[in-house]
Design an enzyme around this catalytic site. Structure first.
Site, mmCIF file in Angstrom:
data_model
loop_
_atom_site.group_PDB
_atom_site.id
_atom_site.type_symbol
_atom_site.label_atom_id
_atom_site.label_comp_id
_atom_site.label_asym_id
_atom_site.label_seq_id
_atom_site.Cartn_x
_atom_site.Cartn_y
_atom_site.Cartn_z
ATOM 1 N N ASP A 80 -4.978 -24.422 -35.315
ATOM 2 C CA ASP A 80 -4.560 -23.028 -35.154
ATOM 3 C C ASP A 80 -5.310 -22.444 -33.971
ATOM 4 O O ASP A 80 -6.545 -22.354 -33.981
ATOM 5 C CB ASP A 80 -4.857 -22.228 -36.425
ATOM 6 N N GLU A 131 1.286 -25.609 -33.165
ATOM 7 C CA GLU A 131 2.359 -24.622 -33.257
ATOM 8 C C GLU A 131 3.088 -24.498 -31.929
ATOM 9 O O GLU A 131 2.506 -24.697 -30.861
ATOM 10 C CB GLU A 131 1.788 -23.262 -33.665
ATOM 11 N N ASP A 176 -7.345 -17.596 -40.031
ATOM 12 C CA ASP A 176 -7.162 -18.775 -39.185
ATOM 13 C C ASP A 176 -7.371 -20.062 -39.966
ATOM 14 O O ASP A 176 -6.664 -21.058 -39.741
ATOM 15 C CB ASP A 176 -8.127 -18.709 -38.003
#
Length: 485
Positions: free
Chosen positions: A227, A323, A406
């Protein structure tokens, strides 16, 4: 220019070395790069001249079949036309023999690629923002670059020199032993070389076909979710539940005070003025070079930190989950744009892609942009409809889990690897993330635009209506493509 495809078991890799040319060699380097820019401008003017001529003739009422024919922009056509014009054109007749033919070929190839991108963008066959018509390159602003594909291109045996066509032997600022060892062992083959001037220094970049060496990772059965953020550069959570954070170095913020001081110095000097033709003073050039050195150091520090991070991650885990961030959209936030650009989110994903695929034969899974990694509880799987950005602690209403925002997102990304059982998982398979219902947690309908109807039909599994322009054949001629101009 035809794209090179490496042989099985080989990959194309770049080796870049800083150069230390003498005064004569630097003049030759600038001459070659200037020749590439001049050839590019000639090609742009030669092709667009027929466009303006046709437009003028159409305003006179001339029939379509009697208009001036389109001039082709393919690289062979541009080379043929340039070879015919360089002897008679006063812009080239007196000095074109001073440079290698590769310099002019570089400019013509760049012009051909620019016209191709423009035509594909007009026909909705190119991703990204719309491309306009190719424009002339300014002598003051154009980047000095030249590519060599034929002739004598080698790394000398002493490890301190490189040889390029027409330029001869150039001394390097750093040893070339890393590439020289591979070439002498027969595991590397030099394909081309590009010289480039960046922030006061010349570089030579060699495109090399290198034998692929696969290295086994430390934990091949483990998966890690990454992340990315601004306050903390990356939060890593593996499939065993271990979480560790990587601090953001913030290289740009560390030198911001120095950059402001050097920028004020530059603003107080007499700089160039394009409107009046005023040339910059020597003091302005000296101050501007000092400011560029600060920018260049920040760039090198950032690249070094990102390479260390991605190399360590790729060498440890068998599966990496990242991501698909909308970095371009995030940069529109003027409060965070500078820090987002300094973090280098897109560069992290790019490096993880090729390092896992080429060096370790592992996979990189790219989670969907709409996958709710932050809104989903990593303990029970419950999903929140809303989670503002200022809320840094995730509190689950179903199971009562309290965890850092997170850390929760990284755990969800790590768990996503187990669900992705189909596809190779590399960057080419960006849709390997499992389908989830209502992935964005939207609580209202999307506007009925053409783009949203197409996306909604694709998510629902229904037929997608093609764009009217996409129903036409993709093998259009240049004349048909230019009717949109």
């Amino acid at each position: 220019m035809k794209k090179f495809r490496p042989q099985p078991g080989f990959v194309v890799q770049a080796y870049r070395f800083a150069l230390d040319p003498n005064a004569t060699q630097e003049r030759a380097l600038r001459s070659h790069c200037g020749a590439a820019r001049a050839a590019y401008n000639w090609a742009v003017g030669w092709v667009t001249a027929s466009w303006w001529q046709r437009r003028a003739e159409e305003s006179y009422g001339i029939a379509e079949d009697e208009l001036t024919p389109w001039r082709p922009w393919s690289l062979p056509s541009l080379r043929k036309a340039f070879n015919e014009a360089k002897h008679a054109d006063p812009r080239f007749a007196s000095w074109w023999e001073e440079n290698s033919k590769e310099a002019y070929s570089t400019g013509l190839a760049n012009a051909s690629a620019a016209f191709d991108n423009y035509a594909k963008s007009k026909n909705a066959r190119r991703k990204g923002r719309k491309m306009g018509t190719p424009r002339f390159k300014s002598k003051r602003k154009a980047r000095l670059s030249c590519r060599f594909t034929t002739g004598t291109i080698r790394v000398d045996g002493d490890g301190q020199h490189v040889t390029l066509p027409r330029l001869g032997t150039l001394r390097t600022h750093e040893p070339t032993a890393k590439l020289l060892t591979r070439v002498q062992a027969g595991t590397a083959r030099i394909l081309s070389a590009t010289v480039r001037h960046e922030r006061g220094r010349w570089f030579a970049s060699f495109q090399v076909e290198v034998k692929q060496d696969i290295t086994r990772v430390t934990r091949p059965d483990a998966a890690v979710g990454i992340d990315l953020g601004v306050k903390t550069l990356a939060v890593l959570a593996d499939s065993t539940g271990e979480i560790r954070a990587v601090a953001n170095p913030k290289h740009h913020d560390q030198v911001l005070k120095k950059l402001r001081r050097t920028s004020r110095t530059v603003s107080r000097r007499q700089g160039p003025d394009r409107r009046t033709g005023r040339k910059p003073s020597k003091r302005w050039e000296k101050a501007n070079a000092a400011r560029n050195r600060v920018h260049y150091r920040v760039t090198n520090l950032r690249a070094n930190a990102l390479h260390k991070l991605t190399t360590a991650v790729a060498a440890e885990y068998g599966t990496v989950v990242v991501e698909d961030l909308n970095v371009a959209g995030m940069l529109r936030n003027r409060r965070l744009a500078r820090r987002i650009a300094d973090a280098g989110f897109g560069e992290i994903r790019r490096q993880l892609d090729y390092k896992t695929r080429q060096r370790h034969a592992t996979r990189t899974i790219v989670a969907s942009r709409w996958y709710p990694s932050s809104k989903t509880c990593s303990g029970c799987g419950a999903e929140k409809a809303k989670l503002p950005l200022h809320v840094r602690t995730y509190e689950c209403d179903a199971c009562g889990l309290v965890i850092d925002r997170d850390d929760n997102a990284a755990l969800n990304l790590a768990a996503l690897a187990a669900a992705c059982t189909t596809g190779t998982g590399v960057a080419g398979d960006q849709d390997t993330a499992p389908a989830v219902s209502n992935p964005r947690g939207a609580d209202q309908k999307t506007r009925a635009t053409r783009r949203s109807r197409k996306a909604t039909a694709g998510r629902a599994g229904g037929a997608t209506l093609p764009h009217p322009r996409q129903t036409e054949t993709r093998d259009r001629t240049q004349a048909e493509a230019l009717t949109l101009w």
